[in-house]
Design a protein around this motif. Structure first.
Motif, PDB file in Angstrom:
ATOM      1  N   ALA A  72      37.222  42.984  34.772  1.00 51.44           N
ATOM      2  CA  ALA A  72      36.437  42.132  35.681  1.00 51.44           C
ATOM      3  C   ALA A  72      37.185  40.861  36.067  1.00 51.44           C
ATOM      4  N   ARG A  73      38.279  40.567  35.377  1.00 51.61           N
ATOM      5  CA  ARG A  73      38.959  39.270  35.583  1.00 51.61           C
ATOM      6  C   ARG A  73      39.805  39.252  36.850  1.00 51.61           C
ATOM      7  N   PHE A  74      39.755  38.122  37.563  1.00 50.95           N
ATOM      8  CA  PHE A  74      40.582  37.970  38.769  1.00 50.95           C
ATOM      9  C   PHE A  74      42.063  38.119  38.415  1.00 50.95           C
ATOM     10  N   SER A  75      42.442  37.599  37.244  1.00 50.35           N
ATOM     11  CA  SER A  75      43.861  37.657  36.856  1.00 50.35           C
ATOM     12  C   SER A  75      44.324  39.107  36.721  1.00 50.35           C
ATOM     13  N   GLN A  76      43.367  40.013  36.496  1.00 47.65           N
ATOM     14  CA  GLN A  76      43.720  41.421  36.327  1.00 47.65           C
ATOM     15  C   GLN A  76      43.899  42.116  37.680  1.00 47.65           C
ATOM     16  N   PHE A  77      43.091  41.742  38.682  1.00 41.64           N
ATOM     17  CA  PHE A  77      43.154  42.529  39.918  1.00 41.64           C
ATOM     18  C   PHE A  77      43.629  41.771  41.157  1.00 41.64           C
ATOM     19  N   VAL A  78      43.818  40.456  41.064  1.00 39.93           N
ATOM     20  CA  VAL A  78      44.379  39.743  42.223  1.00 39.93           C
ATOM     21  C   VAL A  78      45.896  39.733  42.033  1.00 39.93           C
ATOM     22  N   ARG A  79      46.577  40.568  42.825  1.00 41.58           N
ATOM     23  CA  ARG A  79      48.007  40.783  42.633  1.00 41.58           C
ATOM     24  C   ARG A  79      48.787  40.275  43.826  1.00 41.58           C
ATOM     25  N   GLY A 101      41.023  49.206  36.977  1.00 45.36           N
ATOM     26  CA  GLY A 101      40.085  48.318  37.675  1.00 45.36           C
ATOM     27  C   GLY A 101      40.298  48.476  39.172  1.00 45.36           C
ATOM     28  N   HIS A 102      40.222  47.368  39.910  1.00 46.59           N
ATOM     29  CA  HIS A 102      40.505  47.443  41.347  1.00 46.59           C
ATOM     30  C   HIS A 102      42.000  47.667  41.542  1.00 46.59           C
ATOM     31  N   ASN A 103      42.340  48.483  42.545  1.00 43.45           N
ATOM     32  CA  ASN A 103      43.766  48.606  42.869  1.00 43.45           C
ATOM     33  C   ASN A 103      44.184  47.334  43.620  1.00 43.45           C
ATOM     34  N   PRO A 104      45.510  47.085  43.765  1.00 44.36           N
ATOM     35  CA  PRO A 104      45.938  45.801  44.351  1.00 44.36           C
ATOM     36  C   PRO A 104      45.404  45.563  45.770  1.00 44.36           C
ATOM     37  N   ALA A 105      45.259  46.626  46.576  1.00 40.41           N
ATOM     38  CA  ALA A 105      44.720  46.433  47.933  1.00 40.41           C
ATOM     39  C   ALA A 105      43.208  46.171  47.855  1.00 40.41           C
TER      40      ALA A 105
END
Ligand code: HEM
Length: 230
Positions: A72-79, A101-105
């Motif tokens: 759920a963390r932004f640091s995990q999925f905001v690439r 989690g979310h993919n980079p796009a």
């Protein structure tokens, strides 16, 4: 077409993709957005209530993005852009990189949605304060704006007397500014609604297309917490 990722091979999923907070928040958010859209101008109380619901969900989601579980963390999925390009290339090659989690796009689409929703809620609350003198921003705007129009609205909303004639004359110019501000905020709120519809259409299309490309049921992931194949 086989999804590839070192992440998946080395770290099998035990906890699923999305925790209950993300899932419940997501569907509440979707329901509140649809409610606000349908209520529109016609059912203002419902529209405002749906807007407040969205505001609370956003606040919780922002906190969760900082302090919540791993996926759920932004640091995990905001690439960065390199990760986005690498992911998009993997789609083109037909070997989509898998992400738990979310993919980079998708991560950037989530950020866009959250920011656009925040602007929408903020402009809505500002408009409610300027127009009706109501809502959490009303008292603050009445104190901050040079015009007494908001103060009048707040006083009116509270049932007390407005300004006297001399004060009305003095503040006429400011009231013009107030009108221009209100119009600008109204434009932002209306444009934001159209933009959000577009973003949501792209979001849902993106979810469906990536479900096909990854051969994973992303929608199920947002319902049960686990995508198929996990
Ligand atoms: C039928 C409609 C919808 C479906 C099927 C859907 C599906 C999904 C799915 C599957 C995900 C997770 C994507 C992934 O696994 O990476 C997701 C995330 C998300 N969706 Fe939707 N969605 C819908 C409507 C909406 C609406 C209306 C909004 C906004 C008002 C929205 C906002 C979001 C947000 C902000 C996320 C990120 C979740 C988070 O990280 O907290 N969705 N959606």
């Amino acid at each position: 077409m086989t999804p590839t990722t070192p992440e998946r091979r080395s770290e099998p999923s035990r906890s699923g993709t999305w925790d209950p907070m993300v899932r419940i928040g997501h569907w509440l958010l979707a329901a509140a957005f649809v409610t606000a859209w349908i209520a529109g101008d016609e059912y203002q109380q419902v529209h405002v209530l749906a807007g407040y619901t969205i505001a609370v969900i956003l606040l919780v989601r922002f906190a969760w993005g900082l302090f919540g579980p791993h996926n759920a963390r932004f640091s995990q999925f905001v690439r960065g852009p390199a990760a986005v390009v690498r992911y998009l290339e993997s789609l083109v090659r037909g070997e989509p990189e898998a992400h738990r989690g979310h993919n980079p796009a998708g991560g950037w689409m989530v950020v866009l949605l959250l920011v656009a929703l925040s602007v929408q809620v903020g402009s809505g609350m500002t408009l409610y304060a300027l127009d009706e003198g109501k809502g959490p921003l009303a008292a603050w705007l009445a104190a901050e704006t040079p015009s007494d129009a908001v103060a009048d609205s707040v006083a009116g909303a509270r049932g007390s007397a407005g300004t006297n004639e001399r004060e009305d004359d003095e503040h006429e110019g400011h009231d013009d500014e107030e009108g221009a501000l209100e119009e600008a905020v109204e434009d932002i709120h209306e444009f934001g609604a159209d933009l959000l519809l577009l973003l949501i259409a792209l979001h849902v299309a993106g979810v469906l297309v990536s479900s096909l490309l990854h051969r994973e049921n992303f929608v199920r992931g947002m319902i049960t917490g686990r995508r198929s194949g996990q």
